[in-house]
Design a protein around this motif. Structure first.
Motif, PDB file in Angstrom:
ATOM      1  N   GLU A 118      31.806  55.290  36.966  1.00 51.56           N
ATOM      2  CA  GLU A 118      32.955  54.395  37.135  1.00 51.56           C
ATOM      3  C   GLU A 118      33.085  53.509  35.894  1.00 51.56           C
ATOM      4  O   GLU A 118      32.135  52.828  35.510  1.00 51.56           O
ATOM      5  N   GLN A 119      34.270  53.543  35.288  1.00 53.45           N
ATOM      6  CA  GLN A 119      34.524  52.778  34.058  1.00 53.45           C
ATOM      7  C   GLN A 119      33.515  53.128  32.971  1.00 53.45           C
ATOM      8  O   GLN A 119      33.178  52.293  32.131  1.00 53.45           O
ATOM      9  N   GLN A 343      30.186  42.562  31.653  1.00 56.00           N
ATOM     10  CA  GLN A 343      30.465  43.992  31.575  1.00 56.00           C
ATOM     11  C   GLN A 343      30.216  44.491  30.154  1.00 56.00           C
ATOM     12  O   GLN A 343      30.915  44.102  29.221  1.00 56.00           O
ATOM     13  N   GLU A 347      35.618  48.287  29.806  1.00 50.33           N
ATOM     14  CA  GLU A 347      36.729  48.666  30.688  1.00 50.33           C
ATOM     15  C   GLU A 347      38.057  48.085  30.214  1.00 50.33           C
ATOM     16  O   GLU A 347      39.069  48.778  30.205  1.00 50.33           O
ATOM     17  N   ARG A 351      37.815  50.588  25.812  1.00 47.76           N
ATOM     18  CA  ARG A 351      36.884  51.672  26.148  1.00 47.76           C
ATOM     19  C   ARG A 351      35.924  51.921  24.982  1.00 47.76           C
ATOM     20  O   ARG A 351      35.498  50.986  24.334  1.00 47.76           O
ATOM     21  N   HIS A 495      43.395  50.709  32.628  1.00 48.79           N
ATOM     22  CA  HIS A 495      43.053  49.402  32.042  1.00 48.79           C
ATOM     23  C   HIS A 495      42.856  49.499  30.538  1.00 48.79           C
ATOM     24  O   HIS A 495      41.950  48.904  29.976  1.00 48.79           O
TER      25      HIS A 495
END
Ligand code: BDP
Length: 678
Positions: A118-119, A343, A347, A351, A495
């Motif tokens: 995920e992401q 994070q 994201e 990226r 995103h």
């Protein structure tokens, strides 16, 4: 040169004698590191000593003339890595005492059992291949060992190895056997294994009728599961839980509270020394301001959580945006352990296509003053135990690792993994120091054999400009994406690209861009002042008043807290509209400058990594242009003002930009810069 060796490249020819108190998996690794990486005086003797010492806390260590002293085996390992790092980065190796800022320093892997991430933007999962492919192979072990070594080298000591949107299947016997396999490889590097769990596992996996945390059968089910896990992994770290958030199940489904849910699990892992990290990432479309919600939902439970529960709070009140003010929960929960979550995977920051060094963002967070216990109550100090007497202190970063041979998809994204570890160990480090270390460790001598090997010239022509680019890169991204406090104006596709126009009637309002920028002919920005949603009042004075008044609100948060007219006068004397244009344009210019600077660095590092980064920068420059054009042309429909004459004109048409999918638009072969997958 595919970058797979990360920052751990030094192979030494210099012999060293190591005296270790005993043989153990962790100490053996420490000895091996010294033997492979020693670049001090030949034939020195390095003594590793385990003993209690008043100045050494937790996994801390002391380095002095005789060697490394610590009170735990992990401490020895970290001391050895620090010693080697100092040698390799030409820092003095006189006497050093170093203690970790946080006890638990975790990577959170959002890896699914089917192997997707995920992401994740660096290929498939390093931990999982598929629900029916759970056997541990030699290749798995080799990769996990490299991973563990890299994480340990920057002081990380925990990994939660599956997605927070957790499949109940991770608790099945065969999946747990694989988790044990992972834990066995991570342990010799001092890394504790954790799992994300799905709150409705008792129903979905156990076949029970309910997952109500107060139901005795449910508790019994979790108790048996916990026992099963600890039988396999005696030093298992505990659970990470995303509950009642974005459709995930949770205690509220049964009329129970976050505290009921977290405490139930906490009681079960307590006898084994485990912890529960309970996420505060909650919001629902019925609340008028998403940014207020975690605070509203969690503050009433301050003091109601067991002492082995840690509330895991994202850095900002919304969601890992390029820039947010800190979450008002930091410092405000005084009787509960609170840990920051940042994070690492990009994201919302391009990226693995954009070079964005996130250390400066985290440094900004950690140094933010909450004022909760007077001036100096920084986010760092209010989470690391300096102010509040938390039983457990922790920090988590959402990992950016994958099977891509670079590990992180972009050679410079490795620096974010590195920086997160270094800041988790020492939350007072500067990004400047971290970037300097990382560049030396990762690139020095990589052009050896050619003319431009490391030395003064290398420092002047590679280290200095590369560091400058890293330190400026996050602000550049903010400029070309969301300056002045704008946030969440992404296209709905991944995103990634701009979508300030995104706001179909059918969409959940808090998942649209219109909700966040509120642009109209009168102005732009989200009114969170006392006459707006009053989110400002969740901050301690003097911040509440400071944020509330546009004249005192820091301009980089201006449109986060205020809806202001287009001709609002900024401190620079420009109108708000002109200032917005200047920021977007500056972002584009910054990336173009990165490109030019990078091209001048050719020859100072290996050709492979040079050209990979070069092509990524080209993509980033194009994306920055798209961001600038999309946002300015879209907002111009409301501002009805010209783009200042001295700025470059947009290149694209708004209609065109609204019709493309930004993610695939530039995904042309020449812009792809793919690296081999393992
Ligand atoms: C959002 C991501 C989503 C995650 C969520 C979370 O878009 O994929 O599941 O955060 O943190 O940023 O739980």
């Amino acid at each position: 040169e595919d970058g797979h060796e990360l920052w751990l490249r030094k192979k030494s020819a210099v012999p060293v004698k190591v005296v270790s108190p005993k043989k153990s998996a962790i100490l053996n690794n420490a000895v091996k590191e010294l033997q492979q990486g020693w670049s001090g005086k030949a034939n020195s003797t390095v003594k590793l000593t385990i003993k209690k010492d008043k100045s050494i806390k937790d996994d801390g260590f002391r380095i002095d003339g005789s060697g490394v002293t610590a009170s735990t085996e992990r401490g020895i390992l970290y001391g050895v890595f620090e010693l080697l790092r100092r040698q390799q980065t030409n820092q003095p190796v006189t006497s050093v005492v170093s203690n970790p800022s946080y006890q638990h320093r975790l990577l959170n892997h959002w890896d699914n059992l089917n192997g997707s991430v995920e992401q994740g933007f660096a290929g498939r999962s390093i931990f999982w291949r598929g629900e029916n492919d759970l056997a541990v192979t030699e290749n798995d072990r080799k990769l996990w060992q490299e991973y563990a070594r890299a994480s340990a080298s920057v002081g990380l000591n925990g990994s939660s190895v599956n997605n927070v949107n957790a499949s109940p299947l991770v608790l099945k016997e065969d999946a747990l056997a694989r988790v044990k396999g992972i834990a066995d490889v991570l342990r010799p590097y001092g890394i504790t294994t954790y799992l994300s769990v799905n709150f409705s596992s008792p129903v979905r996996l156990g076949g029970l009728k309910t997952s109500d945390p107060l139901d005795p059968e449910v508790i019994k089910w979790w108790q048996a599961k916990t026992k099963e896990i600890y039988a396999l992994i005696p030093d298992f770290g505990g659970f990470l839980v995303k509950a009642n958030s974005e459709g995930q199940p949770g205690p509220q489904d049964f009329g129970r509270t976050h505290a009921d849910g977290a405490n139930m699990l906490a009681d079960l892992v307590k006898p084994y020394g485990g912890i529960v990290m309970w996420r505060a990432f909650v919001y629902s479309p019925t609340e008028k301001d998403r940014a207020r919600q975690a605070y509203l939902e969690f503050m009433p439970f301050d003091g109601k959580f067991r002492d082995n529960v840690i509330i895991q709070v994202k850095n900002g009140p919304v969601d890992f945006q390029p820039r947010e003010p800190f979450s008002p929960l930091f410092g405000a929960m005084k009787k509960t352990s609170v840990m920051p979550e940042v994070q690492i995977t990009q994201e919302y920051l391009g990226r693995s296509n954009h070079l964005v060094f996130l250390s400066t963002m985290w440094e900004e967070l950690l140094k933010s003053d909450t004022y909760q216990e007077g001036p100096g109550s920084t986010v760092a100090r209010s989470t690391d135990g300096s102010i509040y007497n938390q039983k457990h202190t922790a920090i988590a970063g959402v990992a950016n690792t994958g099977l891509d041979s670079t590990w992180s998809g972009h050679h410079f994204a490795q620096a974010n993994w590195y920086a997160f570890g270094r800041l988790a160990w020492n939350n007072k480090l500067t990004s400047e120091q971290i970037a300097d270390e990382w560049l030396r460790l990762t690139f020095a001598n990589s052009a050896e054999g050619k003319t431009k090997a490391v030395g003064e010239e290398w420092e002047r022509n590679f280290l200095v400009p590369a560091k400058q680019m890293m330190l400026e890169s996050r602000e550049a991204a903010v400029n070309y994406m969301m300056p002045l406090g704008l946030h969440h104006i992404f296209s709905p596709f991944g995103h990634y690209g701009p979508g300030p126009w995104y706001g179909p009637k059918s969409a959940r309002p808090d998942w649209t861009s219109l909700y966040y920028h509120q642009a109209d002919t009168a102005g732009i920005g989200f009114d969170r002042t006392k006459s707006g949603t009053n989110a400002v009042s969740q901050y301690h004075e003097p911040l509440a008043s400071q944020f509330n008044d546009p004249a005192t609100c820091p301009e980089n948060y201006l449109l986060w807290f205020h809806h202001l007219p287009w001709d609002y006068k900024m401190k620079s004397g420009h109108t708000l509209w002109d200032e917005l244009c200047l920021h977007y344009d500056k972002g584009v210019q910054q990336v173009r400058q990165f490109q030019k600077n990078w091209d001048q660095m050719q020859g100072y590092i290996d050709e492979e990594r040079f050209s990979h980064v070069q092509s990524k920068l080209r993509r980033q420059a194009k994306d920055a242009q798209v961001w600038k054009d999309a946002c300015l042309l879209y907002f111009q429909q409301f501002s009805r003002r010209p783009i200042p004459a001295e700025l470059e004109r947009p290149v694209y048409d708004l209609d065109f930009l609204q019709a493309i999918r930004p993610l695939t638009f530039f995904d042309q072969p020449q812009d792809r810069a793919a690296t081999p997958q393992r």
